[in-house]
Enzyme design. Structure first.
Site, PDB file in Angstrom:
ATOM      1  N   LYS A  23      68.331  50.168 102.406  1.00  0.00           N
ATOM      2  CA  LYS A  23      67.736  49.537 103.532  1.00  0.00           C
ATOM      3  C   LYS A  23      67.006  48.255 103.040  1.00  0.00           C
ATOM      4  CE  LYS A  23      69.805  53.354 105.825  1.00  0.00           C
ATOM      5  NZ  LYS A  23      69.462  54.192 106.084  1.00  0.00           N
ATOM      6  N   ARG A  99      60.115  53.250 100.721  1.00  0.00           N
ATOM      7  CA  ARG A  99      59.945  54.956 101.477  1.00  0.00           C
ATOM      8  C   ARG A  99      60.430  55.949  99.864  1.00  0.00           C
ATOM      9  NH1 ARG A  99      63.852  57.029 105.585  1.00  0.00           N
ATOM     10  NH2 ARG A  99      63.450  59.546 105.434  1.00  0.00           N
ATOM     11  N   HIS A 187      61.245  64.215 106.420  1.00  0.00           N
ATOM     12  CA  HIS A 187      61.022  62.876 107.728  1.00  0.00           C
ATOM     13  C   HIS A 187      59.590  62.419 107.958  1.00  0.00           C
ATOM     14  CE1 HIS A 187      65.820  64.742 108.291  1.00  0.00           C
ATOM     15  NE2 HIS A 187      64.983  63.426 107.988  1.00  0.00           N
ATOM     16  N   GLY A 218      70.570  64.033 108.932  1.00  0.00           N
ATOM     17  CA  GLY A 218      69.534  64.528 108.384  1.00  0.00           C
ATOM     18  C   GLY A 218      68.677  64.971 109.522  1.00  0.00           C
ATOM     19  N   ARG A 247      74.899  69.412 105.436  1.00  0.00           N
ATOM     20  CA  ARG A 247      74.093  70.009 104.921  1.00  0.00           C
ATOM     21  C   ARG A 247      73.765  71.361 105.581  1.00  0.00           C
ATOM     22  NH1 ARG A 247      68.562  66.519 104.187  1.00  0.00           N
ATOM     23  NH2 ARG A 247      69.187  64.397 104.474  1.00  0.00           N
ATOM     24  N   ASP A 289      79.513  63.747 111.844  1.00  0.00           N
ATOM     25  CA  ASP A 289      79.135  62.744 112.603  1.00  0.00           C
ATOM     26  C   ASP A 289      79.040  63.533 114.507  1.00  0.00           C
ATOM     27  OD1 ASP A 289      79.332  60.432 115.333  1.00  0.00           O
ATOM     28  OD2 ASP A 289      79.249  59.076 112.719  1.00  0.00           O
ATOM     29  N   ILE A 335      70.830  60.879 116.672  1.00  0.00           N
ATOM     30  CA  ILE A 335      71.543  62.316 117.819  1.00  0.00           C
ATOM     31  C   ILE A 335      70.336  62.772 118.936  1.00  0.00           C
ATOM     32  CG2 ILE A 335      72.108  65.235 118.220  1.00  0.00           C
ATOM     33  CD1 ILE A 335      73.126  65.027 115.139  1.00  0.00           C
ATOM     34  N   GLY A 336      69.220  63.088 118.474  1.00  0.00           N
ATOM     35  CA  GLY A 336      68.423  62.583 119.405  1.00  0.00           C
ATOM     36  C   GLY A 336      68.126  61.979 120.721  1.00  0.00           C
ATOM     37  N   GLU A 337      67.960  60.523 120.444  1.00  0.00           N
ATOM     38  CA  GLU A 337      67.860  59.417 120.870  1.00  0.00           C
ATOM     39  C   GLU A 337      69.442  58.911 121.565  1.00  0.00           C
ATOM     40  OE1 GLU A 337      67.522  56.634 118.569  1.00  0.00           O
ATOM     41  OE2 GLU A 337      65.150  58.093 117.305  1.00  0.00           O
TER      42      GLU A 337
HETATM   43  P1  AMP Z   1      71.063  59.297 111.854  1.00  0.00           P
HETATM   44  O1  AMP Z   1      71.130  59.577 110.624  1.00  0.00           O
HETATM   45  O2  AMP Z   1      70.030  59.322 112.180  1.00  0.00           O
HETATM   46  O3  AMP Z   1      71.744  57.727 112.063  1.00  0.00           O
HETATM   47  O4  AMP Z   1      71.902  59.869 112.854  1.00  0.00           O
HETATM   48  C1  AMP Z   1      73.533  59.225 112.646  1.00  0.00           C
HETATM   49  C2  AMP Z   1      73.415  60.792 113.809  1.00  0.00           C
HETATM   50  O5  AMP Z   1      73.456  60.522 115.342  1.00  0.00           O
HETATM   51  C3  AMP Z   1      75.180  60.766 113.794  1.00  0.00           C
HETATM   52  O6  AMP Z   1      75.579  62.727 113.779  1.00  0.00           O
HETATM   53  C4  AMP Z   1      75.275  60.221 114.774  1.00  0.00           C
HETATM   54  O7  AMP Z   1      77.619  60.993 115.271  1.00  0.00           O
HETATM   55  C5  AMP Z   1      74.695  60.526 116.094  1.00  0.00           C
HETATM   56  N1  AMP Z   1      74.517  59.881 116.537  1.00  0.00           N
HETATM   57  C6  AMP Z   1      75.038  57.877 117.297  1.00  0.00           C
HETATM   58  N2  AMP Z   1      75.173  58.048 118.198  1.00  0.00           N
HETATM   59  C7  AMP Z   1      74.981  58.849 118.936  1.00  0.00           C
HETATM   60  C8  AMP Z   1      75.485  58.829 120.402  1.00  0.00           C
HETATM   61  N3  AMP Z   1      75.987  57.997 121.327  1.00  0.00           N
HETATM   62  N4  AMP Z   1      76.381  60.149 120.747  1.00  0.00           N
HETATM   63  C9  AMP Z   1      76.304  61.707 119.988  1.00  0.00           C
HETATM   64  N5  AMP Z   1      75.890  61.174 118.495  1.00  0.00           N
HETATM   65  C10 AMP Z   1      75.216  60.577 118.049  1.00  0.00           C
END
Ligand code: AMP
Length: 400
Positions: A23, A99, A187, A218, A247, A289, A335-337
């Site tokens: 990245k 990173r 993180h 993660g 994991r 996912d 997921i949190g966002e």
């Molecule tokens: P990251 O590693 O931070 O990019 O997060 C990836 C995870 O965020 C994956 O499990 C995605 O399915 C989840 N994610 C992204 N958008 C959404 C959404 N709108 N609803 C539920 N999970 C999401």
């Protein structure tokens, strides 16, 4: 390097090198917006590159990129550099920020990578065998491409170095702690960004007891008091704590003995199960996912979600206990966002901690999603790890 301290025509790169991905983000000497960002994925024969400009428009890669140029980290970086030269011909690259997953017990802040530092980082590879060698491959590629340009290491473990001994150790014979078998936490760049954002958004809360939940592929949680790390759900490796995409999260070490002694698995086979076949994927037998699992609606997908939520609630309770209470919970990561459902599920039945969501605000992905009358604030803060690296690069090389 700047001429007479004038950095106006300088820029710098931020790199995050994974096992098969790179990245990148290009920053000017000032400003929070990247001039260019993107990634190379599937580094190897099927490498794919995607770059975009500050407005999010796709940027064509430099002409003359041949099949196979994306076969190695160095090749991928060269394609990125040629693309930068084509689109930003007047820009001089004055530094590269990296990173680095593991800074060991010693590195608690970003720093310029000297040959001595590089040797120390290489020696830490056994602590993060799946990440550190790839991060360092990125450093070597950048050193080869830009000889003499400062390479700045920013560590995912650094944020956690302040945590007290009891949250830094395992209950093992003390020689293991001395050997470096500690709860490093990861993180950290994300936690640094979020604590910085909290200071701006809500200075009073930021001075208090906060748990940040970085929930992505993660996932980890970190207890923070007045901006300083107190405890993390992740430990020696990025396996501990929450269930993740693939994991396992927290596990009884007796299970590993069972795999070794009864199943006769090798350490590589155990690593494969724990890192790549467990978590949401292992439980659902469908996907790592969260979006897919939310849409699937099958009993197996439901169980995976239930387990993810349960682990998050348990870690939150444990971390709040380490803080002696909770003033704010912050959701971040993919997921949190983005997941209204998972935020709601985690906060369910946490009224005893003062947590109560406003369903409408949660559904709108508002920054403040707690109910007006709730004792504990709940926020959603989009993380930005590249920006933390960018700011660190500027500080370390004295830019701007
Ligand atoms: P990251 O590693 O931070 O990019 O997060 C990836 C995870 O965020 C994956 O499990 C995605 O399915 C989840 N994610 C992204 N958008 C959404 C959404 N709108 N609803 C539920 N999970 C999401």
């Amino acid at each position: 390097m700047a001429v007479n301290g004038d950095w106006s025509d300088c820029g710098f790169l931020v790199l995050n090198a994974g096992s098969s991905s790179l990245k990148v983000a290009l920053f000017a000497a000032t400003g929070d917006e990247a001039l260019l960002s993107g990634k190379v994925e599937k580094i190897g024969p099927d490498g794919v590159i995607q770059l975009k400009d500050a407005q999010g428009q796709a940027l064509p890669v430099a002409e003359g990129v041949a099949e196979g140029d994306l076969g190695t980290h160095t090749g991928a970086l060269m394609v990125v550099i040629r693309t930068i030269q084509r689109h930003f011909p007047a820009l001089r690259l004055a530094a590269v920020g990296h990173r680095i997953v593991h800074g060991g017990p010693q590195f608690n802040a970003p720093l310029v990578i000297t040959p001595d530092v590089m040797r120390t980082l290489e020696a830490l590879a056994p602590f993060a065998p799946l990440h550190q060698p790839h991060n360092l491959a990125g450093v070597r590629a950048a050193m080869a491409a830009f000889p003499g340009v400062p390479q700045v290491a920013c560590f995912d473990t650094a944020f956690h170095r302040d945590q007290p001994f009891v949250n830094d150790t395992f209950g093992l014979p003390s020689r293991y702690y001395e050997q470096g078998v500690r709860r490093y936490g990861f993180h950290g760049l994300s936690y640094e960004y979020i604590t910085g954002q909290m200071r701006q958004l809500a200075p009073q809360l930021a001075a208090g007891r906060v748990v940040v939940a970085h929930l992505g592929n993660g996932a980890s949680m970190c207890a923070v008091h007045d901006g300083r790390a107190v405890a993390s759900s992740m430990g020696f490796s990025p396996l501990d704590g929450l269930a993740m995409g693939t994991r396992c999260g927290q596990i009884d070490p007796g299970v590993l003995l069972y795999m070794l002694d009864q199943e006769k698995l090798s350490s590589a086979e155990i690593a494969r199960v724990l890192y790549h076949e467990s978590g949401l994927l292992g439980l659902s037998e469908l996907s790592n996912d969260m979006r897919t699992l939310e849409a699937a609606g099958t009993p197996q997908a439901q169980r995976a979600i239930d387990y993810f939520v349960m682990r998050a609630q348990r870690e939150l309770g444990a971390l709040a206990a380490q803080l002696g209470g909770l003033d704010a919970l912050v959701f971040s990561g993919g997921i949190g966002e983005n997941s209204v459902l998972i935020r709601a599920r985690i906060c369910e039945r946490l009224g005893w901690m003062g947590i109560e969501l406003d369903p409408a605000r949660n559904a709108e992905h508002a920054t403040w999603i707690s109910a007006e009358q709730a004792r504990t604030a709940v926020l959603v803060v989009r993380t930005h790890e590249e920006l933390v690296i960018a700011r660190s690069v500027r500080a370390v090389v004295g830019m701007a």
